[in-house]
Design an enzyme around this catalytic site. Sequence first.
Site, PDB file in Angstrom:
ATOM      1  N   LYS A  39      86.922 160.363 130.261  1.00 20.71           N
ATOM      2  CA  LYS A  39      86.599 159.416 129.174  1.00 20.71           C
ATOM      3  C   LYS A  39      87.829 158.675 128.664  1.00 20.71           C
ATOM      4  CE  LYS A  39      82.296 161.318 127.649  1.00 20.71           C
ATOM      5  NZ  LYS A  39      81.614 160.033 127.862  1.00 20.71           N
ATOM      6  N   ALA A 250      79.010 155.515 131.740  1.00 16.09           N
ATOM      7  CA  ALA A 250      80.169 154.934 131.042  1.00 16.09           C
ATOM      8  C   ALA A 250      79.843 153.739 130.139  1.00 16.09           C
ATOM      9  CB  ALA A 250      81.285 154.557 132.011  1.00 16.09           C
ATOM     10  N   ALA A 251      78.557 153.500 129.846  1.00 21.07           N
ATOM     11  CA  ALA A 251      78.223 152.431 128.885  1.00 21.07           C
ATOM     12  C   ALA A 251      78.905 152.738 127.549  1.00 21.07           C
ATOM     13  CB  ALA A 251      76.717 152.326 128.702  1.00 21.07           C
ATOM     14  N   GLY A 252      78.862 154.000 127.167  1.00 21.38           N
ATOM     15  CA  GLY A 252      79.483 154.408 125.905  1.00 21.38           C
ATOM     16  C   GLY A 252      80.996 154.187 125.921  1.00 21.38           C
ATOM     17  N   ASP A 253      81.633 154.462 127.053  1.00 12.43           N
ATOM     18  CA  ASP A 253      83.086 154.257 127.150  1.00 12.43           C
ATOM     19  C   ASP A 253      83.426 152.769 127.060  1.00 12.43           C
ATOM     20  OD1 ASP A 253      83.577 156.966 127.401  1.00 12.43           O
ATOM     21  OD2 ASP A 253      83.457 156.931 129.587  1.00 12.43           O
TER      22      ASP A 253
HETATM   23  P1  ADP Z   1      76.487 156.807 125.928  1.00 10.47           P
HETATM   24  O1  ADP Z   1      76.864 156.095 127.208  1.00 10.47           O
HETATM   25  O2  ADP Z   1      77.664 157.385 125.197  1.00 10.47           O
HETATM   26  O3  ADP Z   1      75.335 157.734 126.059  1.00 10.47           O
HETATM   27  P2  ADP Z   1      74.723 154.742 124.984  1.00 10.47           P
HETATM   28  O4  ADP Z   1      73.804 155.068 126.081  1.00 10.47           O
HETATM   29  O5  ADP Z   1      74.189 154.652 123.603  1.00 10.47           O
HETATM   30  O6  ADP Z   1      76.010 155.682 124.920  1.00 10.47           O
HETATM   31  O7  ADP Z   1      75.372 153.330 125.369  1.00 10.47           O
HETATM   32  C1  ADP Z   1      76.433 152.777 124.637  1.00 10.47           C
HETATM   33  C2  ADP Z   1      76.114 151.374 124.231  1.00 10.47           C
HETATM   34  O8  ADP Z   1      75.914 150.537 125.394  1.00 10.47           O
HETATM   35  C3  ADP Z   1      74.827 151.239 123.455  1.00 10.47           C
HETATM   36  O9  ADP Z   1      75.021 151.487 122.094  1.00 10.47           O
HETATM   37  C4  ADP Z   1      74.441 149.799 123.722  1.00 10.47           C
HETATM   38  O10 ADP Z   1      75.212 148.930 122.938  1.00 10.47           O
HETATM   39  C5  ADP Z   1      74.861 149.642 125.171  1.00 10.47           C
HETATM   40  N1  ADP Z   1      73.726 149.982 126.052  1.00 10.47           N
HETATM   41  C6  ADP Z   1      73.477 151.158 126.673  1.00 10.47           C
HETATM   42  N2  ADP Z   1      72.331 151.110 127.402  1.00 10.47           N
HETATM   43  C7  ADP Z   1      71.849 149.856 127.245  1.00 10.47           C
HETATM   44  C8  ADP Z   1      70.710 149.148 127.747  1.00 10.47           C
HETATM   45  N3  ADP Z   1      69.823 149.732 128.564  1.00 10.47           N
HETATM   46  N4  ADP Z   1      70.534 147.843 127.373  1.00 10.47           N
HETATM   47  C9  ADP Z   1      71.417 147.232 126.554  1.00 10.47           C
HETATM   48  N5  ADP Z   1      72.511 147.838 126.049  1.00 10.47           N
HETATM   49  C10 ADP Z   1      72.736 149.125 126.383  1.00 10.47           C
END
Ligand code: ADP
Length: 306
Positions: A39, A250-253
């Site tokens: 991370k 890694a969307a969260g990262d």
């Molecule tokens: P993590 O990866 O830590 O589990 P999330 O899944 O909440 O965190 O994703 C982090 C951020 O990425 C979200 O708050 C949002 O802004 C964006 N995101 C994640 N998944 C999607 C999606 N399917 N469509 C649009 N934005 C997304």
Amino acid sequence: MSIVVLGSTNIDIFTYLRRLPKPGETIHGDSYAITLGGKGANQAVAAARLGARVDLVGRTGADTFGALARESLASHGVRLGALHEDPANPTGIATISVDETAENCITVIGGANMAIGAEDVERLAPLEAEAKVLLLQLEVPLAASLSAAGRFRDAGGLAVLDPAPAPEHGFDAQVWKTVDAMTPNETETEALVGIRPSDTASAARAAAAMVERGLRIAIVKMGATGVYFRSPEGEGFVDAFPVKAIDTVAAGDCFNGGLAFALSRGDTLPDAVRFAAACGALATTRRGAAEAAPQLAEVEALLAGK
Ligand code: ADP
């Protein structure tokens, strides 16, 4: 835009196979991939790809995987002066087996990441004068992260802790007060305050519970649902950007790298959260972790509705 990340650097070894092996079984898989992970490294790359000046404080081993990690970090523009080569511990790895239904099995060996301590926190000192934001996560010893947060804030910076992976036993009272902001996702929010955020109302309750524990800025990430934020200046909800998500790794990262970028250039919190949500959304449109992080122009285009 100057940012410091104190966190983990791993090499991720993905194996792709039809089904996951049972205990004692040997299976021939289809393919494999070896990539940069951890991370700390992911958040550092996400901020660097946007154009921030990013230093990663951490450790790799003095081994082949360490060299590979450094090469990859440098190729994304991350500065390595504070990334210590630890002769006594191996580079951290994660082995990730993925079956044809995308079910996975992951083993993480922290290695050198788990040796991060006071000596590494000292390496923050020369970076404090310029950096505005410090990014922290939970893949290295918490004591080191908290001590880094304390000294960084004393120097006038903002410390953002991503409480990921979710802490099994929540946080002691002092943790909430030692950082400026936390950015939990749904699972992490539930682990921390016992409320599963699924909409604006439940996220507002969860954010209020964090503030009650002494946190200044709570940012609750809810994937495709959106993001809720609360600070002393106010609270609000940012809708997720409508994108065609194919891989949420890694969307969260990428969100946190984007948040640090925007805050370090002086964006207000609501603007920074919107910018970060655009980064997270774009990351879901491509495969991979670090290499899925968007460039600034792509984020600006999404924010402008193009
Ligand atoms: P993590 O990866 O830590 O589990 P999330 O899944 O909440 O965190 O994703 C982090 C951020 O990425 C979200 O708050 C949002 O802004 C964006 N995101 C994640 N998944 C999607 C999606 N399917 N469509 C649009 N934005 C997304």
